[in-house]
Write a protein that holds these residues in place. Structure first.
Motif, PDB file in Angstrom:
ATOM      1  N   LEU A   1     -44.065  18.281 -84.086  1.00  0.00           N
ATOM      2  CA  LEU A   1     -43.027  19.282 -84.327  1.00  0.00           C
ATOM      3  C   LEU A   1     -43.589  20.506 -85.030  1.00  0.00           C
ATOM      4  O   LEU A   1     -44.541  20.409 -85.809  1.00  0.00           O
ATOM      5  CB  LEU A   1     -41.911  18.674 -85.185  1.00  0.00           C
ATOM      6  CG  LEU A   1     -41.159  17.476 -84.585  1.00  0.00           C
ATOM      7  CD1 LEU A   1     -40.404  16.722 -85.666  1.00  0.00           C
ATOM      8  CD2 LEU A   1     -40.191  17.945 -83.502  1.00  0.00           C
ATOM      9  N   ARG A   2     -42.963  21.649 -84.758  1.00  0.00           N
ATOM     10  CA  ARG A   2     -43.287  22.900 -85.460  1.00  0.00           C
ATOM     11  C   ARG A   2     -42.093  23.256 -86.344  1.00  0.00           C
ATOM     12  O   ARG A   2     -40.944  23.193 -85.909  1.00  0.00           O
ATOM     13  CB  ARG A   2     -43.540  24.018 -84.460  1.00  0.00           C
ATOM     14  CG  ARG A   2     -43.802  25.378 -85.115  1.00  0.00           C
ATOM     15  CD  ARG A   2     -43.828  26.498 -84.089  1.00  0.00           C
ATOM     16  NE  ARG A   2     -45.032  26.442 -83.271  1.00  0.00           N
ATOM     17  CZ  ARG A   2     -45.078  26.102 -81.993  1.00  0.00           C
ATOM     18  NH1 ARG A   2     -43.935  25.752 -81.371  1.00  0.00           N
ATOM     19  NH2 ARG A   2     -46.207  26.100 -81.323  1.00  0.00           N
ATOM     20  N   VAL A   3     -42.359  23.626 -87.612  1.00  0.00           N
ATOM     21  CA  VAL A   3     -41.301  24.000 -88.556  1.00  0.00           C
ATOM     22  C   VAL A   3     -41.695  25.308 -89.247  1.00  0.00           C
ATOM     23  O   VAL A   3     -42.871  25.684 -89.252  1.00  0.00           O
ATOM     24  CB  VAL A   3     -41.051  22.888 -89.601  1.00  0.00           C
ATOM     25  CG1 VAL A   3     -40.596  21.603 -88.930  1.00  0.00           C
ATOM     26  CG2 VAL A   3     -42.303  22.631 -90.427  1.00  0.00           C
ATOM     27  N   PRO A   4     -40.740  26.025 -89.854  1.00  0.00           N
ATOM     28  CA  PRO A   4     -41.038  27.361 -90.377  1.00  0.00           C
ATOM     29  C   PRO A   4     -41.672  27.407 -91.762  1.00  0.00           C
ATOM     30  O   PRO A   4     -42.181  28.454 -92.176  1.00  0.00           O
ATOM     31  CB  PRO A   4     -39.664  28.033 -90.400  1.00  0.00           C
ATOM     32  CG  PRO A   4     -38.715  26.904 -90.638  1.00  0.00           C
ATOM     33  CD  PRO A   4     -39.287  25.739 -89.869  1.00  0.00           C
ATOM     34  N   ASP A   5     -41.630  26.299 -92.520  1.00  0.00           N
ATOM     35  CA  ASP A   5     -42.143  26.359 -93.890  1.00  0.00           C
ATOM     36  C   ASP A   5     -42.527  24.968 -94.381  1.00  0.00           C
ATOM     37  O   ASP A   5     -42.251  23.956 -93.732  1.00  0.00           O
ATOM     38  CB  ASP A   5     -41.110  26.987 -94.835  1.00  0.00           C
ATOM     39  CG  ASP A   5     -39.750  26.321 -94.747  1.00  0.00           C
ATOM     40  OD1 ASP A   5     -39.678  25.089 -94.939  1.00  0.00           O
ATOM     41  OD2 ASP A   5     -38.753  27.015 -94.464  1.00  0.00           O
ATOM     42  N   ARG A   6     -43.164  24.942 -95.538  1.00  0.00           N
ATOM     43  CA  ARG A   6     -43.676  23.687 -96.081  1.00  0.00           C
ATOM     44  C   ARG A   6     -42.551  22.724 -96.481  1.00  0.00           C
ATOM     45  O   ARG A   6     -42.648  21.520 -96.257  1.00  0.00           O
ATOM     46  CB  ARG A   6     -44.573  23.982 -97.286  1.00  0.00           C
ATOM     47  CG  ARG A   6     -45.294  22.755 -97.816  1.00  0.00           C
ATOM     48  CD  ARG A   6     -46.348  23.104 -98.865  1.00  0.00           C
ATOM     49  NE  ARG A   6     -46.956  21.899 -99.395  1.00  0.00           N
ATOM     50  CZ  ARG A   6     -47.919  21.225 -98.794  1.00  0.00           C
ATOM     51  NH1 ARG A   6     -48.405  21.654 -97.646  1.00  0.00           N
ATOM     52  NH2 ARG A   6     -48.424  20.123 -99.332  1.00  0.00           N
ATOM     53  N   LEU A   7     -41.497  23.245 -97.088  1.00  0.00           N
ATOM     54  CA  LEU A   7     -40.388  22.387 -97.495  1.00  0.00           C
ATOM     55  C   LEU A   7     -39.807  21.638 -96.296  1.00  0.00           C
ATOM     56  O   LEU A   7     -39.589  20.426 -96.353  1.00  0.00           O
ATOM     57  CB  LEU A   7     -39.293  23.209 -98.175  1.00  0.00           C
ATOM     58  CG  LEU A   7     -37.989  22.468 -98.512  1.00  0.00           C
ATOM     59  CD1 LEU A   7     -38.252  21.286 -99.437  1.00  0.00           C
ATOM     60  CD2 LEU A   7     -36.969  23.416 -99.134  1.00  0.00           C
ATOM     61  N   THR A   8     -39.558  22.346 -95.215  1.00  0.00           N
ATOM     62  CA  THR A   8     -38.990  21.709 -94.025  1.00  0.00           C
ATOM     63  C   THR A   8     -39.948  20.663 -93.465  1.00  0.00           C
ATOM     64  O   THR A   8     -39.522  19.585 -93.030  1.00  0.00           O
ATOM     65  CB  THR A   8     -38.661  22.756 -92.952  1.00  0.00           C
ATOM     66  OG1 THR A   8     -37.808  23.762 -93.510  1.00  0.00           O
ATOM     67  CG2 THR A   8     -37.944  22.113 -91.771  1.00  0.00           C
TER      68      THR A   8
ATOM     69  N   LEU B   1     -30.614  17.809 -89.879  1.00  0.00           N
ATOM     70  CA  LEU B   1     -31.486  18.781 -90.546  1.00  0.00           C
ATOM     71  C   LEU B   1     -31.438  20.130 -89.828  1.00  0.00           C
ATOM     72  O   LEU B   1     -31.427  21.181 -90.475  1.00  0.00           O
ATOM     73  CB  LEU B   1     -32.916  18.238 -90.585  1.00  0.00           C
ATOM     74  CG  LEU B   1     -33.950  19.079 -91.351  1.00  0.00           C
ATOM     75  CD1 LEU B   1     -33.569  19.205 -92.827  1.00  0.00           C
ATOM     76  CD2 LEU B   1     -35.343  18.464 -91.223  1.00  0.00           C
ATOM     77  N   LYS B   2     -31.370  20.104 -88.503  1.00  0.00           N
ATOM     78  CA  LYS B   2     -31.274  21.354 -87.737  1.00  0.00           C
ATOM     79  C   LYS B   2     -29.965  22.073 -88.034  1.00  0.00           C
ATOM     80  O   LYS B   2     -29.916  23.302 -88.086  1.00  0.00           O
ATOM     81  CB  LYS B   2     -31.381  21.060 -86.240  1.00  0.00           C
ATOM     82  CG  LYS B   2     -32.773  20.680 -85.771  1.00  0.00           C
ATOM     83  CD  LYS B   2     -32.774  20.435 -84.262  1.00  0.00           C
ATOM     84  CE  LYS B   2     -34.142  20.055 -83.753  1.00  0.00           C
ATOM     85  NZ  LYS B   2     -34.142  19.821 -82.286  1.00  0.00           N
ATOM     86  N   GLN B   3     -28.909  21.305 -88.217  1.00  0.00           N
ATOM     87  CA  GLN B   3     -27.625  21.915 -88.557  1.00  0.00           C
ATOM     88  C   GLN B   3     -27.708  22.627 -89.899  1.00  0.00           C
ATOM     89  O   GLN B   3     -27.125  23.693 -90.099  1.00  0.00           O
ATOM     90  CB  GLN B   3     -26.533  20.835 -88.601  1.00  0.00           C
ATOM     91  CG  GLN B   3     -26.068  20.344 -87.246  1.00  0.00           C
ATOM     92  CD  GLN B   3     -25.358  21.432 -86.457  1.00  0.00           C
ATOM     93  OE1 GLN B   3     -25.849  21.840 -85.400  1.00  0.00           O
ATOM     94  NE2 GLN B   3     -24.232  21.909 -86.938  1.00  0.00           N
TER      95      GLN B   3
ATOM     96  N   LEU C   1     -30.822  25.805 -85.796  1.00  0.00           N
ATOM     97  CA  LEU C   1     -31.230  25.072 -84.604  1.00  0.00           C
ATOM     98  C   LEU C   1     -32.675  25.348 -84.207  1.00  0.00           C
ATOM     99  O   LEU C   1     -33.329  24.521 -83.571  1.00  0.00           O
ATOM    100  CB  LEU C   1     -30.288  25.409 -83.438  1.00  0.00           C
ATOM    101  CG  LEU C   1     -28.826  24.968 -83.615  1.00  0.00           C
ATOM    102  CD1 LEU C   1     -27.999  25.382 -82.410  1.00  0.00           C
ATOM    103  CD2 LEU C   1     -28.752  23.453 -83.821  1.00  0.00           C
ATOM    104  N   GLN C   2     -33.202  26.526 -84.558  1.00  0.00           N
ATOM    105  CA  GLN C   2     -34.571  26.880 -84.195  1.00  0.00           C
ATOM    106  C   GLN C   2     -35.580  26.495 -85.280  1.00  0.00           C
ATOM    107  O   GLN C   2     -36.779  26.748 -85.124  1.00  0.00           O
ATOM    108  CB  GLN C   2     -34.658  28.392 -83.936  1.00  0.00           C
ATOM    109  CG  GLN C   2     -33.718  28.901 -82.859  1.00  0.00           C
ATOM    110  CD  GLN C   2     -33.925  28.205 -81.533  1.00  0.00           C
ATOM    111  OE1 GLN C   2     -35.061  28.021 -81.096  1.00  0.00           O
ATOM    112  NE2 GLN C   2     -32.848  27.806 -80.887  1.00  0.00           N
ATOM    113  N   ALA C   3     -35.099  25.874 -86.361  1.00  0.00           N
ATOM    114  CA  ALA C   3     -35.982  25.585 -87.493  1.00  0.00           C
ATOM    115  C   ALA C   3     -36.974  24.461 -87.186  1.00  0.00           C
ATOM    116  O   ALA C   3     -38.064  24.417 -87.752  1.00  0.00           O
ATOM    117  CB  ALA C   3     -35.156  25.215 -88.729  1.00  0.00           C
TER     118      ALA C   3
END
Length: 280
Positions: free
Chosen positions: A148-155, A204-206, A210-212
């Motif tokens: 998976l790809r996510v936008p930041d370290r926390l996610t 989590l996406k909610q 949705l793009q996170a």
């Protein structure tokens, strides 16, 4: 002819492409030593009883967190507990030790991956390119694939936590050093894991958008390490207790040297130690 190198140790630098052998370079003082070329040769390493912090160069009696002095340990963002457990990132609470460091390192794309290090594990990394991620090489992974790809370290930490309910998140270093593991169908493991966390991932996406979190359709990377002989019964060398040792270098995997007599040493653990390396 004997070659000699002296200075402060740093973790070995690595580079590899798929199916090629990992190339290791050891920074020691002002030198960079090609470690692959030393496999099969007699070497000695001597700790000169001096340690300098890898961040501030302060002389310290004891090394913390693989090379830091105590003041840096308690003040640097890169030494905070959220580096080990990114799901505990507290930047949004206004309590980050170094906000500028956090902005530079934590607010960019991260990737959740699966790796075979003797057992299949989940992990996170910021570096995924056409070559093999240094993270995978440092962990001694022989196979790895991005999930998976996510936008930041926390996610990335939150996603990793969902996965940890079903799969390990740590490498058993002893298992990793005892040989090349059997290949695993990581794509099948990935699909099975994605199904198991689907409901929690949707929630989590909610929350994040949705793009996170987006699935990455990636191949399985194959990683080979320069090892002639694996140890049968591992005997770990600690420079604090055994400041001098010598022997034939049998191989390198992860950040470990393997020597004759089933001895191994984690070079990364002793970053900042002033040593002398001799090659015979």
């Amino acid at each position: 002819m004997t070659q000699s190198y002296s200075g402060a140790l740093r973790k070995m630098r690595t580079h590899a492409f798929d199916n090629s052998e990992v190339c290791y370079e050891l920074p020691i003082g002002d030198s960079s030593v090609d470690m692959n070329a030393l496999i099969g040769r007699e070497i000695s390493l001597s700790f000169n009883n001096e340690i300098h912090c890898v961040h501030c160069s302060r002389k310290t009696k004891k090394s913390f967190n693989q090379g830091y002095c105590y003041p840096c340990l308690i003040s640097l963002a890169q030494c905070d507990s959220c580096i080990i457990k990114p799901e505990k990132c507290h930047y949004h609470e206004g309590t980050c030790r170094e906000p500028e460091w956090g902005e530079a390192h934590c607010f960019n794309e991260h990737f959740v991956y699966l790796a075979n290090t003797g057992n299949v594990k989940v992990g996170i990394t910021r570096e995924v390119t056409e070559s093999v991620s240094p993270r995978w090489m440092d962990q001694g992974a022989t196979q790895a694939t991005v999930m998976l790809r996510v936008p930041d370290r926390l996610t990335s930490g939150l996603v990793e936590t969902l996965c940890k309910n079903h799969i390990a998140d740590k490498t058993n270093w002893r298992t990793m050093l005892k040989g090349k593991p059997e290949e695993v169908d990581l794509i099948a493991v990935k699909h099975d894991l994605m199904e198991k966390i689907s409901d929690e991932l949707a929630a989590l996406k909610q929350e994040k958008g949705l793009q996170a979190v987006s699935e990455v359709e990636s191949k399985v990377h194959q990683i080979n390490f320069p090892v002639d002989t694996y140890p049968e019964k591992i005997k770990s060398i600690n420079l604090d207790k055994t400041p001098d040792f010598s022997g034939e270098l049998k191989g390198i995997k992860g950040q470990y040297w393997m020597l004759d007599g089933d001895r191994v040493i984690n070079i990364r653990k002793f970053a900042g130690y002033n040593v002398t390396l001799q090659v015979f």
